[in-house]
Design a protein around this motif. Structure first.
Motif, PDB file in Angstrom:
ATOM      1  N   ALA A   1       0.956  -1.079   0.134  1.00  0.00           N
ATOM      2  CA  ALA A   1       0.090  -0.152   0.147  1.00  0.00           C
ATOM      3  C   ALA A   1       0.694   1.425   0.082  1.00  0.00           C
ATOM      4  O   ALA A   1       1.576   1.676   1.068  1.00  0.00           O
ATOM      5  N   GLU A   2       1.065   1.917  -1.239  1.00  0.00           N
ATOM      6  CA  GLU A   2       1.956   2.874  -1.421  1.00  0.00           C
ATOM      7  C   GLU A   2       1.519   4.006  -2.536  1.00  0.00           C
ATOM      8  O   GLU A   2       0.946   3.260  -3.558  1.00  0.00           O
ATOM      9  N   ASP A   3       1.400   5.070  -2.173  1.00  0.00           N
ATOM     10  CA  ASP A   3       0.847   6.093  -3.393  1.00  0.00           C
ATOM     11  C   ASP A   3       1.877   6.741  -4.343  1.00  0.00           C
ATOM     12  O   ASP A   3       1.688   7.449  -5.246  1.00  0.00           O
TER      13      ASP A   3
ATOM     14  N   LEU B   1       3.005  -1.286   4.299  1.00  0.00           N
ATOM     15  CA  LEU B   1       1.997  -0.057   4.356  1.00  0.00           C
ATOM     16  C   LEU B   1       2.773   1.168   4.722  1.00  0.00           C
ATOM     17  O   LEU B   1       3.558   1.306   5.594  1.00  0.00           O
ATOM     18  N   ASP B   2       2.488   1.903   3.476  1.00  0.00           N
ATOM     19  CA  ASP B   2       3.136   3.425   3.808  1.00  0.00           C
ATOM     20  C   ASP B   2       2.140   4.197   4.774  1.00  0.00           C
ATOM     21  O   ASP B   2       1.049   3.925   4.756  1.00  0.00           O
ATOM     22  N   VAL B   3       2.619   5.195   5.518  1.00  0.00           N
ATOM     23  CA  VAL B   3       1.991   6.019   6.666  1.00  0.00           C
ATOM     24  C   VAL B   3       1.164   6.898   5.932  1.00  0.00           C
ATOM     25  O   VAL B   3       0.188   7.068   6.399  1.00  0.00           O
ATOM     26  N   MET B   4       1.835   7.637   4.861  1.00  0.00           N
ATOM     27  CA  MET B   4       1.186   8.909   4.148  1.00  0.00           C
ATOM     28  C   MET B   4       0.350   8.243   2.989  1.00  0.00           C
ATOM     29  O   MET B   4       0.932   8.061   1.859  1.00  0.00           O
ATOM     30  N   LEU B   5      -0.924   7.971   3.221  1.00  0.00           N
ATOM     31  CA  LEU B   5      -1.844   7.497   2.051  1.00  0.00           C
ATOM     32  C   LEU B   5      -3.214   8.257   1.876  1.00  0.00           C
ATOM     33  O   LEU B   5      -3.433   8.803   2.783  1.00  0.00           O
ATOM     34  N   PRO B   6      -3.577   8.458   0.849  1.00  0.00           N
ATOM     35  CA  PRO B   6      -4.821   9.020   0.501  1.00  0.00           C
ATOM     36  C   PRO B   6      -5.868   8.405   1.142  1.00  0.00           C
ATOM     37  O   PRO B   6      -5.967   7.196   1.140  1.00  0.00           O
ATOM     38  N   LYS B   7      -6.959   9.302   1.305  1.00  0.00           N
ATOM     39  CA  LYS B   7      -8.410   8.825   1.891  1.00  0.00           C
ATOM     40  C   LYS B   7      -8.421   8.015   3.266  1.00  0.00           C
ATOM     41  O   LYS B   7      -9.120   8.448   4.065  1.00  0.00           O
ATOM     42  N   ARG B   8      -7.237   7.240   3.711  1.00  0.00           N
ATOM     43  CA  ARG B   8      -7.014   7.016   5.044  1.00  0.00           C
ATOM     44  C   ARG B   8      -5.464   6.667   5.317  1.00  0.00           C
ATOM     45  O   ARG B   8      -4.796   6.028   4.588  1.00  0.00           O
ATOM     46  N   SER B   9      -5.073   7.286   6.372  1.00  0.00           N
ATOM     47  CA  SER B   9      -3.651   7.239   6.658  1.00  0.00           C
ATOM     48  C   SER B   9      -3.346   5.718   7.015  1.00  0.00           C
ATOM     49  O   SER B   9      -4.199   4.749   7.404  1.00  0.00           O
ATOM     50  N   GLY B  10      -1.953   5.192   6.851  1.00  0.00           N
ATOM     51  CA  GLY B  10      -1.388   4.175   7.275  1.00  0.00           C
ATOM     52  C   GLY B  10      -1.718   3.705   8.653  1.00  0.00           C
ATOM     53  O   GLY B  10      -1.997   2.474   8.992  1.00  0.00           O
ATOM     54  N   PHE B  11      -1.627   4.754   9.592  1.00  0.00           N
ATOM     55  CA  PHE B  11      -2.029   4.465  10.970  1.00  0.00           C
ATOM     56  C   PHE B  11      -3.457   4.110  11.205  1.00  0.00           C
ATOM     57  O   PHE B  11      -3.727   3.158  11.991  1.00  0.00           O
ATOM     58  N   GLU B  12      -4.332   5.064  10.427  1.00  0.00           N
ATOM     59  CA  GLU B  12      -5.749   4.272  10.708  1.00  0.00           C
ATOM     60  C   GLU B  12      -5.929   2.958  10.043  1.00  0.00           C
ATOM     61  O   GLU B  12      -6.832   2.162  10.595  1.00  0.00           O
ATOM     62  N   VAL B  13      -5.331   2.545   9.070  1.00  0.00           N
ATOM     63  CA  VAL B  13      -5.571   1.208   8.316  1.00  0.00           C
ATOM     64  C   VAL B  13      -4.997   0.239   9.333  1.00  0.00           C
ATOM     65  O   VAL B  13      -5.334  -1.031   9.653  1.00  0.00           O
TER      66      VAL B  13
ATOM     67  N   VAL C   1       2.525  -6.517   9.477  1.00  0.00           N
ATOM     68  CA  VAL C   1       2.254  -5.515   8.840  1.00  0.00           C
ATOM     69  C   VAL C   1       3.591  -4.603   8.855  1.00  0.00           C
ATOM     70  O   VAL C   1       4.157  -4.536  10.068  1.00  0.00           O
ATOM     71  N   LEU C   2       4.168  -4.342   7.803  1.00  0.00           N
ATOM     72  CA  LEU C   2       5.659  -3.606   7.611  1.00  0.00           C
ATOM     73  C   LEU C   2       5.285  -2.007   7.322  1.00  0.00           C
ATOM     74  O   LEU C   2       4.563  -1.835   6.268  1.00  0.00           O
ATOM     75  N   ILE C   3       5.492  -1.283   8.353  1.00  0.00           N
ATOM     76  CA  ILE C   3       5.483  -0.063   8.072  1.00  0.00           C
ATOM     77  C   ILE C   3       6.658   0.932   7.390  1.00  0.00           C
ATOM     78  O   ILE C   3       7.624   0.775   7.777  1.00  0.00           O
ATOM     79  N   LEU C   4       6.087   1.587   6.596  1.00  0.00           N
ATOM     80  CA  LEU C   4       7.238   2.641   5.699  1.00  0.00           C
ATOM     81  C   LEU C   4       6.781   4.145   6.231  1.00  0.00           C
ATOM     82  O   LEU C   4       5.795   4.414   6.242  1.00  0.00           O
ATOM     83  N   THR C   5       7.920   4.767   6.456  1.00  0.00           N
ATOM     84  CA  THR C   5       7.919   6.190   6.940  1.00  0.00           C
ATOM     85  C   THR C   5       8.942   7.018   6.398  1.00  0.00           C
ATOM     86  O   THR C   5      10.064   6.283   6.310  1.00  0.00           O
ATOM     87  N   ALA C   6       8.789   8.014   6.258  1.00  0.00           N
ATOM     88  CA  ALA C   6       9.871   9.113   5.871  1.00  0.00           C
ATOM     89  C   ALA C   6      11.066   9.193   6.993  1.00  0.00           C
ATOM     90  O   ALA C   6      10.775   9.134   8.222  1.00  0.00           O
ATOM     91  N   LYS C   7      12.204   9.527   6.553  1.00  0.00           N
ATOM     92  CA  LYS C   7      13.355   9.620   7.405  1.00  0.00           C
ATOM     93  C   LYS C   7      13.092  10.556   8.487  1.00  0.00           C
ATOM     94  O   LYS C   7      12.477  11.735   8.193  1.00  0.00           O
ATOM     95  N   GLY C   8      13.539  10.468   9.726  1.00  0.00           N
ATOM     96  CA  GLY C   8      13.328  11.195  10.794  1.00  0.00           C
ATOM     97  C   GLY C   8      11.994  11.494  11.490  1.00  0.00           C
ATOM     98  O   GLY C   8      11.953  12.144  12.237  1.00  0.00           O
ATOM     99  N   GLN C   9      10.955  10.570  11.064  1.00  0.00           N
ATOM    100  CA  GLN C   9       9.862  10.610  11.779  1.00  0.00           C
ATOM    101  C   GLN C   9       9.881   9.664  12.943  1.00  0.00           C
ATOM    102  O   GLN C   9       9.125   8.617  13.146  1.00  0.00           O
ATOM    103  N   GLN C  10      10.583  10.122  14.157  1.00  0.00           N
ATOM    104  CA  GLN C  10      10.412   8.994  15.371  1.00  0.00           C
ATOM    105  C   GLN C  10       9.219   9.015  15.703  1.00  0.00           C
ATOM    106  O   GLN C  10       8.755   7.675  16.394  1.00  0.00           O
TER     107      GLN C  10
END
Length: 124
Positions: free
Chosen positions: A7-9, A51-63, A78-87
């Protein structure tokens, strides 16, 4: 049944993930928004969700929260993908039950290894 649902946009990242995971020998399907994840899980029964965190319609966290709260899907790794530096993203993902975590930009080998670990398999 497929091995990995991604799940990645972001088209470039999606293409990259699709390529490296197929090259590792797994069957892959992709979706590009948070709402599409649930239909895909029901239809395809993936063994792992990337699963990417930043997704349209519903965030990865909501999912993630919904997946882990429903008995039918709570066991899905579930393997989460997130941008660098987002502790904070990492902490939230862990609290919601994420099984693994990869930071973008990532090394291809890091993603393959994380998926392999979640599938509990050696190389296919």
């Amino acid at each position: 049944m497929i091995d990995v649902l991604i799940a990645e946009d972001e088209p470039g990242i999606l293409e990259s993930l699709d390529f490296i995971l197929k090259r590792a020998g797994w069957t892959i399907q992709t979706v590009t928004d948070g709402d599409a994840v649930f239909d895909a899980i029901r239809k395809l029964a993936p063994r792992v969700l990337v699963l990417d965190v930043m997704l349209p319609k519903r965030s990865g966290f909501e999912v993630l929260k919904q997946i882990k709260s429903e008995s039918a899907t709570s066991g899905l790794p579930v393997l989460i993908l997130t941008a660098k530096g987002q502790q904070q993203d990492r902490r939230i993902a862990e609290e919601l039950g994420a099984d693994g975590f990869v930071t973008k930009p990532y090394a291809n080998a890091e993603v393959v290894e994380a998926v392999r670990r979640l599938l509990g398999t050696a190389a296919p």
